[in-house]
Design a protein around this motif. Structure first.
Motif, PDB file in Angstrom:
ATOM      1  N   ASP A   1       0.830  -1.199   0.000  1.00 49.66           N
ATOM      2  CA  ASP A   1       0.000   0.000   0.000  1.00 49.66           C
ATOM      3  C   ASP A   1       0.871   1.257   0.000  1.00 49.66           C
ATOM      4  N   GLN A   2       0.607   2.149  -0.923  1.00 51.17           N
ATOM      5  CA  GLN A   2       1.449   3.336  -1.046  1.00 51.17           C
ATOM      6  C   GLN A   2       1.383   4.226   0.190  1.00 51.17           C
ATOM      7  N   ASP A   3       0.226   4.295   0.828  1.00 53.70           N
ATOM      8  CA  ASP A   3       0.118   5.119   2.036  1.00 53.70           C
ATOM      9  C   ASP A   3       0.970   4.566   3.177  1.00 53.70           C
ATOM     10  N   ASP A   4       1.003   3.217   3.288  1.00 55.26           N
ATOM     11  CA  ASP A   4       1.859   2.602   4.306  1.00 55.26           C
ATOM     12  C   ASP A   4       3.325   2.936   4.042  1.00 55.26           C
ATOM     13  N   VAL A   5       3.699   2.840   2.764  1.00 52.82           N
ATOM     14  CA  VAL A   5       5.087   3.129   2.416  1.00 52.82           C
ATOM     15  C   VAL A   5       5.408   4.589   2.725  1.00 52.82           C
ATOM     16  N   ALA A   6       4.485   5.481   2.422  1.00 53.16           N
ATOM     17  CA  ALA A   6       4.703   6.905   2.703  1.00 53.16           C
ATOM     18  C   ALA A   6       4.893   7.134   4.203  1.00 53.16           C
ATOM     19  N   ALA A   7       4.084   6.456   5.024  1.00 52.13           N
ATOM     20  CA  ALA A   7       4.211   6.610   6.478  1.00 52.13           C
ATOM     21  C   ALA A   7       5.579   6.107   6.937  1.00 52.13           C
TER      22      ALA A   7
END
Lengths: 85, 85
Positions: free
Chosen positions: A51-57
């Protein structure tokens, strides 16, 4: 797989001696129209993840904990999806 | 007034010891999904000038002559127009 591009620069209130040196050197080389130079750091991280949001976090965590001195520096980053390897 | 953002990284064939160290550190911090780390330099130059193409040619000159070790490093840059000061 995601690619994170991270840009780290000094906060505006912090003196940037390398940038100043480079500006002086450029003026000596007759690039008189260079008004300002900032030198910072640039990181590229390749991360696996779904998930891109997880990676961003996670990238934000990594910056705060390891890559960036948050007292003196500021950062921004971009994340792009890479084709599966 | 133009703002040039310059990104300098090692060529792929050149060993990047700082990147490797950071990767090891991230793995020790349990960020096991970080597959690759590259560390480079990031410059922001503010230049006065009329024509964006002239400024781009000048930035290329500055990179080749001063900012970049063209034997080991590669670079790319973007130029954007700033509002007149």
């Amino acid at each position: 797989m995601y690619l994170a591009k991270i840009y780290v620069t000094y906060k505006p209130s912090i003196l940037d001696p390398k940038g100043e040196s480079i500006k002086s050197a450029l003026h000596r080389l007759a690039y008189e129209n260079v008004a300002d130079v900032t030198m910072g750091k640039y990181f590229e991280l390749k991360l696996t993840g779904v998930d891109q949001d997880d990676v961003a976090a996670q990238v934000k965590d990594i910056c705060d904990k390891l890559l960036v001195n948050v007292n003196m520096e500021t950062y921004r980053f971009e994340i792009e999806a890479l084709e599966a390897v």
